[in-house]
Structures are given as C-alpha cells and as structure tokens.
Design an enzyme around this catalytic site. Structure first.
Site, PDB file in Angstrom:
ATOM      1  N   LYS A 245       0.854  -1.201   0.000  1.00  0.00           N
ATOM      2  CA  LYS A 245       0.000   0.000   0.000  1.00  0.00           C
ATOM      3  C   LYS A 245       0.882   1.240   0.000  1.00  0.00           C
ATOM      4  O   LYS A 245       1.759   1.389   0.842  1.00  0.00           O
ATOM      5  CB  LYS A 245      -0.914  -0.021   1.229  1.00  0.00           C
ATOM      6  CG  LYS A 245      -1.761   1.249   1.410  1.00  0.00           C
ATOM      7  CD  LYS A 245      -2.747   1.132   2.582  1.00  0.00           C
ATOM      8  CE  LYS A 245      -3.458   2.456   2.855  1.00  0.00           C
ATOM      9  NZ  LYS A 245      -4.390   2.392   4.007  1.00  0.00           N
ATOM     10  N   ASP A 250      -2.751   9.993   4.172  1.00  0.00           N
ATOM     11  CA  ASP A 250      -4.168   9.634   4.255  1.00  0.00           C
ATOM     12  C   ASP A 250      -4.917  10.630   5.137  1.00  0.00           C
ATOM     13  O   ASP A 250      -4.866  10.545   6.363  1.00  0.00           O
ATOM     14  CB  ASP A 250      -4.298   8.202   4.819  1.00  0.00           C
ATOM     15  CG  ASP A 250      -5.739   7.731   4.861  1.00  0.00           C
ATOM     16  OD1 ASP A 250      -6.623   8.412   4.289  1.00  0.00           O
ATOM     17  OD2 ASP A 250      -5.988   6.652   5.462  1.00  0.00           O
ATOM     18  N   LYS A 257     -10.541  12.367   8.518  1.00  0.00           N
ATOM     19  CA  LYS A 257     -10.062  11.945   9.834  1.00  0.00           C
ATOM     20  C   LYS A 257     -10.049  13.126  10.790  1.00  0.00           C
ATOM     21  O   LYS A 257     -10.134  14.284  10.363  1.00  0.00           O
ATOM     22  CB  LYS A 257      -8.619  11.408   9.717  1.00  0.00           C
ATOM     23  CG  LYS A 257      -8.479  10.083   8.999  1.00  0.00           C
ATOM     24  CD  LYS A 257      -7.022   9.603   9.054  1.00  0.00           C
ATOM     25  CE  LYS A 257      -6.822   8.314   8.286  1.00  0.00           C
ATOM     26  NZ  LYS A 257      -7.502   7.156   8.853  1.00  0.00           N
ATOM     27  N   ASP A 268       1.286   5.936   5.826  1.00  0.00           N
ATOM     28  CA  ASP A 268       0.331   5.047   5.158  1.00  0.00           C
ATOM     29  C   ASP A 268       0.878   4.428   3.867  1.00  0.00           C
ATOM     30  O   ASP A 268       0.169   3.741   3.153  1.00  0.00           O
ATOM     31  CB  ASP A 268      -0.980   5.809   4.905  1.00  0.00           C
ATOM     32  CG  ASP A 268      -2.196   4.912   4.992  1.00  0.00           C
ATOM     33  OD1 ASP A 268      -2.082   3.801   5.543  1.00  0.00           O
ATOM     34  OD2 ASP A 268      -3.269   5.329   4.509  1.00  0.00           O
ATOM     35  N   ASP A 327     -12.386   6.970   3.692  1.00  0.00           N
ATOM     36  CA  ASP A 327     -11.214   6.662   4.511  1.00  0.00           C
ATOM     37  C   ASP A 327     -10.843   5.178   4.421  1.00  0.00           C
ATOM     38  O   ASP A 327      -9.777   4.782   4.878  1.00  0.00           O
ATOM     39  CB  ASP A 327     -11.481   7.076   5.960  1.00  0.00           C
ATOM     40  CG  ASP A 327     -10.205   7.191   6.770  1.00  0.00           C
ATOM     41  OD1 ASP A 327      -9.105   7.190   6.166  1.00  0.00           O
ATOM     42  OD2 ASP A 327     -10.308   7.291   8.009  1.00  0.00           O
ATOM     43  N   GLU A 329      -9.661   3.587   1.961  1.00  0.00           N
ATOM     44  CA  GLU A 329      -9.114   3.782   0.618  1.00  0.00           C
ATOM     45  C   GLU A 329      -8.044   2.760   0.258  1.00  0.00           C
ATOM     46  O   GLU A 329      -7.823   2.484  -0.919  1.00  0.00           O
ATOM     47  CB  GLU A 329      -8.537   5.203   0.497  1.00  0.00           C
ATOM     48  CG  GLU A 329      -7.086   5.396   0.999  1.00  0.00           C
ATOM     49  CD  GLU A 329      -6.914   5.136   2.482  1.00  0.00           C
ATOM     50  OE1 GLU A 329      -7.915   5.201   3.220  1.00  0.00           O
ATOM     51  OE2 GLU A 329      -5.778   4.850   2.919  1.00  0.00           O
ATOM     52  N   ARG A 331      -7.887  -0.476   0.552  1.00  0.00           N
ATOM     53  CA  ARG A 331      -8.433  -1.643  -0.151  1.00  0.00           C
ATOM     54  C   ARG A 331      -8.758  -1.310  -1.604  1.00  0.00           C
ATOM     55  O   ARG A 331      -8.734  -2.187  -2.454  1.00  0.00           O
ATOM     56  CB  ARG A 331      -9.661  -2.173   0.620  1.00  0.00           C
ATOM     57  CG  ARG A 331     -10.750  -1.148   0.794  1.00  0.00           C
ATOM     58  CD  ARG A 331     -11.682  -1.483   1.961  1.00  0.00           C
ATOM     59  NE  ARG A 331     -11.077  -1.190   3.256  1.00  0.00           N
ATOM     60  CZ  ARG A 331     -11.657  -1.431   4.445  1.00  0.00           C
ATOM     61  NH1 ARG A 331     -12.839  -1.982   4.494  1.00  0.00           N
ATOM     62  NH2 ARG A 331     -11.032  -1.134   5.566  1.00  0.00           N
TER      63      ARG A 331
HETATM   64  N1  BES Z   1      -4.576   4.143   6.909  1.00  0.00           N
HETATM   65  C1  BES Z   1      -5.730   3.829   7.675  1.00  0.00           C
HETATM   66  C2  BES Z   1      -5.469   2.754   8.730  1.00  0.00           C
HETATM   67  C3  BES Z   1      -4.519   3.118   9.834  1.00  0.00           C
HETATM   68  C4  BES Z   1      -4.986   3.619  11.024  1.00  0.00           C
HETATM   69  C5  BES Z   1      -3.168   2.884   9.691  1.00  0.00           C
HETATM   70  C6  BES Z   1      -4.104   3.925  12.039  1.00  0.00           C
HETATM   71  C7  BES Z   1      -2.285   3.188  10.707  1.00  0.00           C
HETATM   72  C8  BES Z   1      -2.755   3.700  11.880  1.00  0.00           C
HETATM   73  C9  BES Z   1      -6.828   3.326   6.743  1.00  0.00           C
HETATM   74  O1  BES Z   1      -6.850   3.878   5.481  1.00  0.00           O
HETATM   75  C10 BES Z   1      -8.124   3.685   7.388  1.00  0.00           C
HETATM   76  O2  BES Z   1      -8.378   4.856   7.518  1.00  0.00           O
HETATM   77  N2  BES Z   1      -8.912   2.694   7.761  1.00  0.00           N
HETATM   78  C11 BES Z   1     -10.174   2.915   8.355  1.00  0.00           C
HETATM   79  C12 BES Z   1     -11.171   1.963   7.747  1.00  0.00           C
HETATM   80  C13 BES Z   1     -12.601   2.248   8.103  1.00  0.00           C
HETATM   81  C14 BES Z   1     -13.048   3.572   7.544  1.00  0.00           C
HETATM   82  C15 BES Z   1     -13.457   1.122   7.584  1.00  0.00           C
HETATM   83  C16 BES Z   1     -10.021   2.657   9.861  1.00  0.00           C
HETATM   84  O3  BES Z   1      -9.301   1.748  10.242  1.00  0.00           O
HETATM   85  O4  BES Z   1     -10.619   3.408  10.628  1.00  0.00           O
HETATM   86 ZN    ZN Z   2      -5.078   4.529   4.748  1.00  0.00          ZN
HETATM   87 MN    MN Z   3      -7.884   5.691   5.385  1.00  0.00          MN
END
Ligand code: BES
Ligand code: ZN
Ligand code: MN
Length: 480
Positions: A245, A250, A257, A268, A327, A329, A331
């Site tokens: 990734k 992000d 966020k 990220d 968010d 993103e 996937r």
């Molecule tokens: N990049 C984040 C995941 C992340 C969170 C990585 C904290 C490192 C530290 C990812 O893109 C994300 O935002 N995931 C969301 C998914 C949700 C919206 C289904 C999450 O984990 O909140």
């Molecule tokens: Zn992310």
């Molecule tokens: Mn995200």
C-alpha cells in the site's frame, strides 16, 4: 551512515570500546577482567538492556547484558546490538564479543549487525543540529571464518533495506508525493539492477485502475504505480508477487479523519516502503525465485472533485465497489494492484498494508495481522517471521462475513460493520486475487510506526516487514 562489520578472532587494539555481551549465568560465574564486587556495586547482573562500562588502558571496556542463557535468541542479540549503537555510537571503531549460547554463530552475527544498524538509525534530514552515530567499523570477535563474515554482511544489507524503508516513511507526505515516491522507488530499483516500470496517470487510466483513480480524484497531484521485477540468474524456483500500500498521506478524504488521527498518516505508504526496501536487497540475497513488486501510489485528499461517499468505482479486474467511506481507501488501490499481480500468474502473493485501525485494536502496536487463502503459504510466512523477529499473528477470513459488504448498487461496498474491521478489509482484498493463487495479507497498521525508541525500533517509521519479506524470499517454496 555506513558501517562495516568484520569477523575477527579477537577484538583488535584500535577499537575504542571492547564490548562483551554476557548472559546472567556468565555474570554469576564471574567474568575475567572485572571483579564480582565491582559488578555488584554497579548492580550489573547481565539482565537485558543492562550495561556496565569502565576505562581500561586508553579505551573503554563494557558489558551488555542479554539475560538468562536459555532465553537468548536472535531477538535479544538484535536488541543488544541496538543498545550498543545507542550507548557506544560516539566511537568510530568498536569491538564486540558475542556470548556463547544456543544461537547459531551466523544467526547471532546477522542479528547483531541488524541491531547495531537499526538501533543507530536517526532521521536527520530536517534537523539543523542532529548528531549522527559515528560508528564506521565494528569488529566482531569469536571467529574470522567466511560464514561469520557472510552473516555480518547479510545483516548489514538487510538493515540497509529496512533503513531505506524508514527514510521513505519518515519523509513528510508533502515532500514524498506520489510522483516523488515513484521517482525514488525507480531509482532504488535501477541501482539494484531490477527491471523498473512506472505507470503514470495516463497509463493508469488506460489500464483501468479505477480504484487508484478514485482515491486520487481528490488530489492535485497525479497517481503512480511502480512495478519492480527481480529475475534470478539460473532457472527460477517460482514466482512471488509483493504488493504494498502506497498512500503517501491519508487525510481520510471527504470522510475526513480527526486532526489527531491524521498526525501519523504519512506512514500510510509503510507497506509500499517495505516492499521497495526488500526489493533493494535482492541482489545481495540472490534468491532463487522470480520476484515481482507492485506499489500503487497516491495521497487520499479532499479536493473539489474528490470521490463522494456513494460513488462507484470499477476495479482493474472488472468488479465494482461502492465507496461509502472514503477513509477505507487502502483496499481500493490494493484491489487494482492485486488484480495486476494476479495477471502475472505468480505462485504466491503477499501484500503489506497499513490497512485498518481495527488490526491495531486487535493486536496492538507491535504485531501485524496475517490473513490469507492458503494455509501452507501462511505457515511459510509464520516461519519466516520467527526467524526475522518481526511478529505476525493469524486472523481468520470467515466466508459468512462477506455479506457485511454487500451493496445495493455495486458488486460490493468498501466497508462492513462496526466490528472485525481487519477481517472485513482482508475479505474485500480477497475478491481481487484470482482463483487458485496462494495469497497472504499482512496488516501492518500497528507496527509500521512507533511512538517510542525500543531496542532496534526507532521512533517514527519502523520499516517493519523488510526483514520478514527478505526471509520469506530466502526460504520460498511455491505453496501447494
Ligand atoms: N490508513 C488507515 C489505517 C490506519 C490507522 C493505519 C491507524 C495506521 C494507523 C486506513 O486507510 C483507514 O483509515 N482505515 C479505516 C477503515 C474504516 C473507515 C473502515 C479505519 O481503520 O478506521
Ligand atoms: Zn489509509
Ligand atoms: Mn484511510
């Protein structure tokens, strides 16, 4: 910071510090050159992370504890190496004597070299007064054989790859934009003698990478996808595809966020950085398998034409996804990259991604989640994890959870329910791996970043996954 490691019989005279790694038992039994009373006064018992230093004939003599003999392994020796870099990094030249333990001599030397390099790592690019570690040469006593030397060189090379990944992660998102990330990845690939292909925005459109385009839509900067290929000299023992990734920042997009949640989001692209770091060491490792890397790159921003919740994207393999949370993103861009990786018909795929906060909730900040569709492949990765010291733990991909991401308008939506988010993400990725290909997904949301220095880990980007990938490639057998 370049350091050379040398396998020697005894610590040579010019070394400014002569450091012995010692077990608790060795200390209890008494050590040559230092009295039991002196150690007792200092409270030195040979416990992990304990050090004891005294001057002796124009140089420093030192002890570094590695704990009870039966608990010493690669991890504790890597840890001691890091302690050495932090405590004695002001010297240019030091000598180290390893303890006599169950750890095989080459494995101990590899771990020591990794620990010294990684523990001494500092990201000083934006510091006007930073002091880098001064070490340039480490003599490792106890045997000058070629196998010992090769192990030190291997540890040094693997650490180079991990440091490269750390540098990429630590670079701010506004500097390491997708085009810049691609330039650096290409330069790294070229200097490692790999085949390099960079997809620009036009190629990405033409290639119908709808997930990457959808995530990029809110950005003023174009996306990239970098492909690196390593071919072994002789007949390849198989092909493995690595996918990472590469979200360079992000923000969450329109599903934005919080300020707090965004602070570390330059990390990220940690999965992409680990893949590139591992690829960079392939000439040194020279594995027998062919290796193909795919790293999709973009930031996730909220410009005036950003993907809106409710928009539908069409991924490279033809499947459609309704984006209900911008968010989620990772996937979306990985869906394209996994489709592409599948087209290369590899024997196995691994993807590394800072994918879900949920995985951090499950396993904490130091252990990655491991999911996949093939148990022997998962077992290979777990075995490589035991050797590399980068911890992974299996999570399930329950078929009946797939209904969580059914969509009313598209083939699927990009989110599930409030719980089990790491599994939902894994199940969505699985939709883009072609049938019959062994695939594993490693969610490194926790370990890609560290809030504190701890042993070989330094604050900020950790480069997690480089050692694990290197070990996977070294031991790869096409899974059944
Ligand atoms: N990049 C984040 C995941 C992340 C969170 C990585 C904290 C490192 C530290 C990812 O893109 C994300 O935002 N995931 C969301 C998914 C949700 C919206 C289904 C999450 O984990 O909140
Ligand atoms: Zn992310
Ligand atoms: Mn995200």
């Amino acid at each position: 910071m370049a350091i050379s490691f040398h396998a020697v019989r005894t610590v040579p005279k010019p070394a400014k510090a002569a450091i012995r790694l010692v077990t608790g038992e060795q200390v209890a039994a008494g050590l040559p050159g230092v009295s039991a009373a002196q150690l007792e006064n200092a409270g030195f018992e040979g416990k992990v992370d304990q050090t004891h230093t005294w001057p002796s004939g124009g140089r420093v003599e030192a002890l570094v504890g590695v704990g009870p003999a039966d608990e010493v392994d690669g991890v504790s020796i890597r840890r001691a190496g890091a302690t050495i870099a932090r405590t004695f990094g002001r010297h240019r030249r030091i000598g180290v004597l390893l303890p006599d333990t169950e750890v095989a001599a080459p494995a101990a030397r590899q771990a020591l070299a990794e620990g010294v390099r990684l523990g001494g790592y500092k990201f000083l690019r934006y510091k006007t007064e930073g002091e880098p570690v001064k070490l340039t040469r480490v003599d490792v006593a106890g045997g000058s054989g070629v196998r010992n030397q090769a192990a030190l060189d291997l540890g040094n090379a693997v650490a180079d790859g991990q440091i490269l990944a750390r540098d990429l992660v630590n670079e701010p998102g506004g500097t390491l934009t997708a085009p810049e990330f691609a330039r650096r990845a290409a330069a790294i690939g070229r200097s490692a003698g790999l085949t390099v292909k960079v997809w620009d925005a036009a190629a990405i459109k033409k290639g119908k990478l709808g997930g990457l385009l959808g995530v990029n839509r809110g950005s003023d900067l174009p996306p990239r996808l970098v492909e690196l290929t390593y071919r072994p000299k002789g007949k390849a023992s198989g092909t493995i595809a690595l996918v990472g990734k590469g979200i360079v920042f992000d923000s969450g997009g329109l599903s934005i966020k919080t300020g707090q949640g965004m602070m570390t989001m330059k990390c990220d692209m940690g999965g992409g950085a680990a893949v590139i770091g591992a690829m960079s060491v392939l000439p040194h490792i020279a594995p027998a398998c062919r290796v193909r890397a795919f790293v999709p790159m973009t930031d996730n921003m909220l410009g005036g034409d950003a993907t809106r919740p409710g928009d539908v994207l069409k991924i490279r393999n033809g499947k459609t996804i309704e984006v209900l949370n911008t968010d989620a993103e990772g996937r979306l861009i990985l869906a394209d990259a996994l489709s592409l990786a599948s087209e290369a018909k590899p024997d196995a795929i691994i993807d590394l991604a800072t994918l879900t906060g949920a995985c951090m909730v499950a396993l904490g900040p130091k252990i990655a989640g491991l999911m996949g569709n093939n148990d022997p492949w998962i077992d290979q990765i777990r075995a490589a994890s035991d050797v590399s010291g980068e911890r992974v733990w299996p999570l399930p991909l329950p078929k009946d959870y797939r209904k969580q991401f059914e969509s009313t308008v598209a083939d699927m939506k990009n989110i599930g329910t409030a719980h089990g988010g790491a599994l939902t993400a894994g199940l969505i990725l699985e939709e883009f791996v072609a049938d019959g290909i062994a695939w594993a997904h490693i969610d490194i949301a926790g370990p890609a970043w560290s809030d504190a220095d701890d042993a070989d880990i330094t604050k900020g980007g950790t480069g997690f996954g480089v050692r694990l990938l290197v070990e996977v490639l070294r031991s790869f057998v096409p899974p059944k």
